[in-house]
Design a protein around this motif. Structure first.
Motif, PDB file in Angstrom:
ATOM      1  N   LEU B 266      10.220   8.283   7.366  1.00 24.17           N
ATOM      2  CA  LEU B 266       9.520   7.184   6.696  1.00 24.17           C
ATOM      3  C   LEU B 266       8.160   7.647   6.176  1.00 24.17           C
ATOM      4  N   LYS B 268       7.221  10.851   5.477  1.00 21.71           N
ATOM      5  CA  LYS B 268       7.362  11.845   4.405  1.00 21.71           C
ATOM      6  C   LYS B 268       7.708  11.195   3.079  1.00 21.71           C
ATOM      7  N   LYS B 269       8.460  10.120   3.137  1.00 18.76           N
ATOM      8  CA  LYS B 269       8.942   9.495   1.906  1.00 18.76           C
ATOM      9  C   LYS B 269       8.225   8.189   1.585  1.00 18.76           C
ATOM     10  N   SER B 270       7.214   7.835   2.356  1.00 20.69           N
ATOM     11  CA  SER B 270       6.589   6.506   2.183  1.00 20.69           C
ATOM     12  C   SER B 270       7.673   5.450   2.026  1.00 20.69           C
ATOM     13  N   ALA B 271       8.644   5.540   2.908  1.00 16.13           N
ATOM     14  CA  ALA B 271       9.818   4.671   2.803  1.00 16.13           C
ATOM     15  C   ALA B 271       9.693   3.480   3.749  1.00 16.13           C
TER      16      ALA B 271
END
Lengths: 339, 339
Positions: B266, B268-271
């Motif tokens: 989350l 790393k991907k700004s997810a």
């Protein structure tokens, strides 16, 4: 007069905890500066947990460090020679020139800071990236409302200590999780947290958390990941928000990071987890920095820094992050500003 | 004339997969109806994966079923006697009266449906809770943009099959994961999915997913949880959104649901992962139902139902959900509407 510039480079990519093999000290001579350049002498460098992620060659939100190149990171320097119309000798600037004693910066690579507003070191901390990380992560993602319960892991660290104070400004019930009694005392006595839990000495974190959060957890600001987060996530309230800022407990582990899957919890509680990095908010940095500065001047925010002295100590200071050595922002002071 | 009402109650709380011990068939006599009540004969009952969650006595977004009480759930009935000004004999109504052949409803417990718009069964499917679940989960949380990649697990199920079609309406590249070649063919040939992956026969789901999603995954609509979701989550794009709708792979497991923790992904991907239930959107049901009805009439949406015949077959039909027996919405037809 030639200037010898000491630098610390990435010698090899660490497996597990970085050690003395990871870093290499080098010395190079500084060249003459060109038009529109300034020569900086480093005053402070920032050491931050996220830098561990850049030491490995894995896809992420930011490029990995290159082998045998200077470790990049937030740093503050003083202009000691200028061929730029924008900077005068004696100006203090901030940039990403990292772990070296000197740096020749292009004029647009750095930004001037005003030493009269607050101590210059705060621009690497509460008024800098860590303060902004706390500000946007909590307010944009966490969105605490008055009377809600906000739990913060890594609460005594550079980001967590700001998150908790902003949550208090917003009227939340604030609970910090940290790793020493000294930190817990700091959270409660100096920062105004309502409750603190020492995860290293508690007999039962889940039980202590339940007592500290009788209405369950509305916002969990996650700096650590791992088992601590598993436990907090199991106590979320309906419509909880979880800004996922860091997972420091896992950064030096070579083992698979396994734990309870979150899907069932998220469904049962209609809860949300959102990963982020401060870089997502670049276009709002000005707003954030102004608000943080205002709160600081009004005495609504306070901060502590752990300052390690000496360029040689940078690797050791960095490794100290993972031992929980620091309260508040961890910085290395490389040299004094000239009078 | 007394009416005998057959009912299915929860005889015991299942551990693992429910079986014949879980349910009990009972017969009771129907009383006379009172003022403002109607007597319903059940036409269809809905069987849905979320009902498994209500069979255990655990805290969730909805109350557990009570032992020895009729299993509640979406159902459609025909008014066969009325003492309400609002309903006439022959009206078709929808409610939550669940697994029984007859029901005496208070006037405000049920809602009339118009059999002229679409087959009445669709009100338990694409025009009902499952359609609305797809609509709000995808559009409010997933927010697919034109050209983005949307991956759906449980893609041939009642919710997934609608999600994929709405994602196509929004111009996304749509990839469905399902458990049989027949389902994959249905997704691609009948629903217009761009790609389908049979997770039961693939040699390498991660590789197949990479091929199907060359630009990674912008929206992952998660109906299943477990290992399939672990793999999809590892291929998220920056700023990905993950509506977490169900975790059917885990509902009958008594083992701890362990997998890779999501925090690092989350970050790393700004997810973002957001659990939800359709009940969160009660105040927007009208909007959703109107839009779904419009798309259906315009031929932009289609649907398939798997209809099992006979009241006795309800438990078996319900268990079939976990075997992946159904394509589209799974319903049990209890009786025919009178002419």
């Amino acid at each position: 007069m030639t200037i010898k510039n000491r630098q610390i480079t990435l010698a090899e990519r660490p497996k597990g905890m970085p050690d003395e093999q990871t870093f290499q000290f080098k010395t190079e001579e500084i060249n003459d500066i060109q038009q529109d350049e300034v020569l900086l002498r480093t005053l402070y460098v920032s050491v931050d947990p996220y830098m561990r992620g850049r030491m490995v060659d894995a896809e992420s939100y930011i490029e990995p460090f290159q082998l045998n190149e200077v470790i990049e990171g937030g740093s503050i320097g003083e202009v000691i020679e200028s061929k730029s119309d924008h900077y005068a000798v004696g100006d203090v600037v901030i940039g990403s020139f990292g772990w070296q004693e000197y740096y020749i910066a292009k004029a647009n690579e750095v930004r001037k800071i005003d030493p009269s507003v607050a101590p210059i070191s705060t621009h690497l901390g509460i008024l800098g990236m860590t303060g902004l990380t706390a500000y946007f992560g909590l307010l944009d993602i966490g969105q605490p409302k008055e009377g809600e319960t906000v739990v913060i892991s890594g609460a005594a660290g550079s980001v967590g200590s700001v998150v908790g104070q902003i949550a208090k400004i917003k009227g939340a019930h604030v609970v910090g999780i940290a790793g020493s009694d000294e930190k817990i005392q700091f959270l409660k006595d100096e920062l105004g947290f309502d409750e603190g839990i020492n995860y290293k000495t508690t007999k039962n974190l889940a039980e202590d958390l339940k007592k500290a959060c009788p209405n369950r957890v509305d916002v969990y600001f996650d700096n650590v990941g791992g088992e601590i987060s598993d436990i907090v996530l199991s106590q979320l309230n309906t419509f909880a928000r979880v800004p996922v800022c860091g997972a420091i407990s896992t950064y030096n582990s070579e083992e698979a990071d396994l734990g309870p899957r979150v899907q069932t919890t998220l469904i049962k509680k209609s809860a949300m987890m959102q990963g982020f990095t401060v870089g997502n908010y670049t276009d709002r940095f000005k707003e954030g920095a102004m608000q943080l500065g205002k709160w600081l001047q009004e005495g609504k925010l306070t901060y502590r820094e752990t300052i390690v002295e000496g360029f040689d100590k940078i690797p050791e200071a960095f490794l100290g992050l993972f031992k929980g050595n620091n309260i508040g922002k961890l910085l290395v002071k490389v040299s004094d500003k000239s009078q």
